[in-house]
Design a protein around this motif. Structure first.
Motif, PDB file in Angstrom:
ATOM      1  N   ASP A 204      -3.681   6.432  16.516  1.00  0.00           N
ATOM      2  CA  ASP A 204      -4.348   5.518  15.584  1.00  0.00           C
ATOM      3  C   ASP A 204      -5.362   4.620  16.283  1.00  0.00           C
ATOM      4  N   SER A 205      -5.758   4.973  17.511  1.00  0.00           N
ATOM      5  CA  SER A 205      -6.645   4.101  18.280  1.00  0.00           C
ATOM      6  C   SER A 205      -7.998   3.911  17.601  1.00  0.00           C
ATOM      7  N   ASP A 206      -8.523   4.966  16.963  1.00  0.00           N
ATOM      8  CA  ASP A 206      -9.816   4.830  16.282  1.00  0.00           C
ATOM      9  C   ASP A 206      -9.712   3.855  15.114  1.00  0.00           C
ATOM     10  N   LEU A 207      -8.581   3.880  14.422  1.00  0.00           N
ATOM     11  CA  LEU A 207      -8.365   2.952  13.314  1.00  0.00           C
ATOM     12  C   LEU A 207      -8.341   1.518  13.823  1.00  0.00           C
ATOM     13  N   TYR A 208      -7.616   1.286  14.929  1.00  0.00           N
ATOM     14  CA  TYR A 208      -7.541  -0.064  15.483  1.00  0.00           C
ATOM     15  C   TYR A 208      -8.912  -0.532  15.966  1.00  0.00           C
ATOM     16  N   SER A 209      -9.675   0.384  16.579  1.00  0.00           N
ATOM     17  CA  SER A 209     -11.008   0.027  17.059  1.00  0.00           C
ATOM     18  C   SER A 209     -11.912  -0.375  15.903  1.00  0.00           C
ATOM     19  N   SER A 210     -11.784   0.331  14.766  1.00  0.00           N
ATOM     20  CA  SER A 210     -12.609   0.004  13.601  1.00  0.00           C
ATOM     21  C   SER A 210     -12.266  -1.363  13.031  1.00  0.00           C
ATOM     22  N   MET A 211     -11.065  -1.850  13.364  1.00  0.00           N
ATOM     23  CA  MET A 211     -10.621  -3.172  12.910  1.00  0.00           C
ATOM     24  C   MET A 211     -10.873  -4.245  13.964  1.00  0.00           C
ATOM     25  N   GLY A 212     -11.584  -3.852  15.036  1.00  0.00           N
ATOM     26  CA  GLY A 212     -11.905  -4.811  16.084  1.00  0.00           C
ATOM     27  C   GLY A 212     -10.773  -5.065  17.051  1.00  0.00           C
ATOM     28  N   ALA A 215      -7.949  -0.538  21.828  1.00  0.00           N
ATOM     29  CA  ALA A 215      -7.261   0.735  21.613  1.00  0.00           C
ATOM     30  C   ALA A 215      -5.832   0.711  22.128  1.00  0.00           C
TER      31      ALA A 215
END
Length: 233
Positions: A204-212, A215
């Protein structure tokens, strides 16, 4: 889970042949010099003392880093650029001529006694650079301690275990369990011959990155349970 504070970056060679940029970066001195080039990892340490220091210097300036921009992706050979003064093609050497790049004219210390330049010679290739890495928490349930390790997403659980061995030399005597996507939040034993993704441990690292978020702020956790002591430290 929230990330524990202790993170480990391994620096040894791995049987999987996969490396992270973080561990390549640790090999950045004349006595231990790695470079990445078009997705491959090179150990050029042995070359440095065999050549004049001024030819080794550009490679040392990039030690532990990437030199792909020096090369053509298709041919995997050195890029050629037009010399504005001489109006001829010459090697692209933005940080100076480096080992196995021929001089433009006669020179006394030029050694052309090699069969292949180092970037085309497989003897210097030690593995591949992972284009996608993951952070994973490994929690020793017996000792109640945990560490975070960055691993190539291509590696199997067995290969991740090898990275964990310097931290716990008896890791092979432990059962490895994790929460997988189709098990309703329960820990189940993982298949050591499969990767994290193949075991259903989602990334889910991309999801967390999109939330600022970083990773490695929230990482999957693997619980290791002691079975017996059949290994030798």
């Amino acid at each position: 889970m929230d990330a524990p504070s202790k993170q480990i970056t391994t620096s040894n060679r791995h049987s999987s042949g996969w490396y992270t940029a973080s561990e390549v970066a640790l090999h950045c001195v004349p006595s231990d010099c790695w470079l990445t080039l078009l997705g491959l990892v090179y150990d050029v340490t042995s070359l440095l003392p065999l050549n004049p220091p001024y030819l080794a210097e550009p490679m040392l300036l990039r030690a532990g880093g990437d030199v792909s921009h020096w090369f053509e992706p298709r041919s995997k050979d050195v890029r050629l650029v037009q010399d504005p003064k001489l109006q001829i093609l010459r090697a692209f050497t933005p940080q100076g001529r480096f080992i196995h790049i021929p001089p433009q004219g006669p020179i006394s210390d030029w050694d052309n006694g090699y069969l292949l330049p180092w970037w085309l010679d497989d003897q210097y290739v030690i593995g591949r650079l992972s284009p996608k890495t993951r952070f994973v928490c490994i929690k020793n349930v017996l000792l109640a301690n945990e560490v975070i390790i960055e691993v190539p997403s291509e590696e199997t659980m067995k290969e991740i275990l090898e990275r964990y061995l310097p931290i716990n030399s008896h890791a092979r005597s432990y059962s490895w369990e994790a929460v997988v996507s189709d098990e309703c939040g329960e820990f189940v034993r993982v298949d050591m011959d499969k990767s994290l993704a193949e075991n259903g441990i989602t990334d889910d690292s991309d999801l967390y990155s999109s939330m600022g978020m970083a990773a490695d702020h929230v990482v999957p956790c693997i619980h290791v349970y002691y079975d017996d002591d059949l290994t030798i430290a």
